[in-house]
Design an enzyme around this catalytic site. Structure first.
Site: not given
Ligand SMILES: NC(=O)c1ccc[n+]([C@@H]2O[C@H](COP(=O)([O-])OP(=O)(O)OC[C@H]3O[C@@H](n4cnc5c(N)ncnc54)[C@H](O)[C@@H]3O)[C@@H](O)[C@H]2O)c1
Length: 253
Positions: A13-14, A142, A154-155, A158
């Site tokens: 997811g990078a 999270s 989601y909860a 996580k």
């Molecule tokens: N943003 C927040 O406040 C927050 C808080 C707690 C946890 N997180 C966790 O951190 C991680 C990143 O979050 P973010 O905010 O950068 O999200 P984001 O939505 O900006 O990015 C997520 C990325 O994951 C990719 N992705 C989704 N499904 C996929 C799959 N099946 N295979 C490969 N890639 C896939 C997407 O294309 C995207 O590029 C997630 O696991 C999210 O749950 C985020």
């Protein structure tokens, strides 16, 4: 163990958000990084940021919830960059809804990407790590693991990742592999922008309101999380395993 060796890292997811910041951070530390996301094209921007700064990175298209795709992607990374020694399970999606409105698909999609995805990626990568007697696995949990309205799926996922992490730490520790989880609070990314949109709140206003509730009085940035992940993936963190680190600007229960 040579600490100067360029270890190969896979960040899922990078293409954007926390995953992109993590890929850039690990590359700056000398890792060769596989920038994995659903479509390789989407990952190119992160790859370009890394290579422009003199680092090494490749874009890999893969759905982390697809077993065959994961096996192929990890094999391709091992061939092109070298065997992965670091894995960051970051790919994620939201399908928020109150329980009574949550569809089967909302539940299954979130479980597939977060839990099945972390399982498939970790299982594929551990073989290379065991062979090397070294590995670092970091999974994104999270603050929602502690419960959050509208996020039963989601909860649960996580919180599940925390149990998954502790179990990997126990099973893989004897092979020089650590497993830890980073649990962010509110981080400014497309994911939180999507939440603001769903709640019909202006994103800037949403951030201001959230910042007031956070002890350090600001919202988080992807780099805040990337810094914590960089610690867990480092050589120096070899005696830290099975931990959950909240990166939330304050304590959580
Ligand atoms: N943003 C927040 O406040 C927050 C808080 C707690 C946890 N997180 C966790 O951190 C991680 C990143 O979050 P973010 O905010 O950068 O999200 P984001 O939505 O900006 O990015 C997520 C990325 O994951 C990719 N992705 C989704 N499904 C996929 C799959 N099946 N295979 C490969 N890639 C896939 C997407 O294309 C995207 O590029 C997630 O696991 C999210 O749950 C985020």
């Amino acid at each position: 163990m040579a600490t100067t060796e360029q270890r190969v890292a896979i960040v899922t997811g990078a293409a954007r958000g926390i995953g992109a910041a993590t890929a850039v951070r690990l590359a700056a530390e000398g890792r060769a990084v596989a920038v994995l996301d659903l479509a390789a094209d989407a990952a190119l921007e992160t790859v370009e940021r890394i290579t422009a700064a003199g680092g090494t990175a490749v874009a890999v298209g893969c759905d982390v919830s697809d077993s065959d795709a994961v096996r192929e992607a990890v094999a391709r990374v091992a061939e092109t960059l070298g065997p992965p020694r670091i894995l960051v399970n970051n790919a994620g999606v939201l399908r928020d809804n109150l329980l009574f409105k949550m569809s089967d698909a909302d539940w299954d999609t979130v479980m597939s990407v977060h839990l099945r995805g972390a399982f498939l990626m970790s299982r594929a990568c551990q073989a290379h790590m065991v062979e090397a007697g070294f590995g670092r696995i970091v999974s994104l949990s999270s603050s929602s693991a502690l419960g959050n309205r509208g996020q039963a799926n989601y909860a649960a996922a996580k919180a599940g990742l925390q149990g998954f992490t502790k179990t990997l730490a126990i099973e893989l520790g004897p092979f020089g592999i650590t497993a830890n989880a980073v649990a962010p609070g509110f981080i400014v990314t497309d994911m939180t922008a999507q939440t603001a949109e769903r709640m019909r709140v202006d994103f800037d206003e949403f951030q201001r309101a959230r910042a007031e509730t956070i002890p350090v009085r600001r919202v988080g940035r992807p780099e805040d999380v990337a810094d914590a992940i960089a610690f867990f993936t480092g050589e120096a963190a070899g005696f830290v395993s099975g931990q959950v680190l909240y990166v939330a600007g304050g304590p959580l229960d």
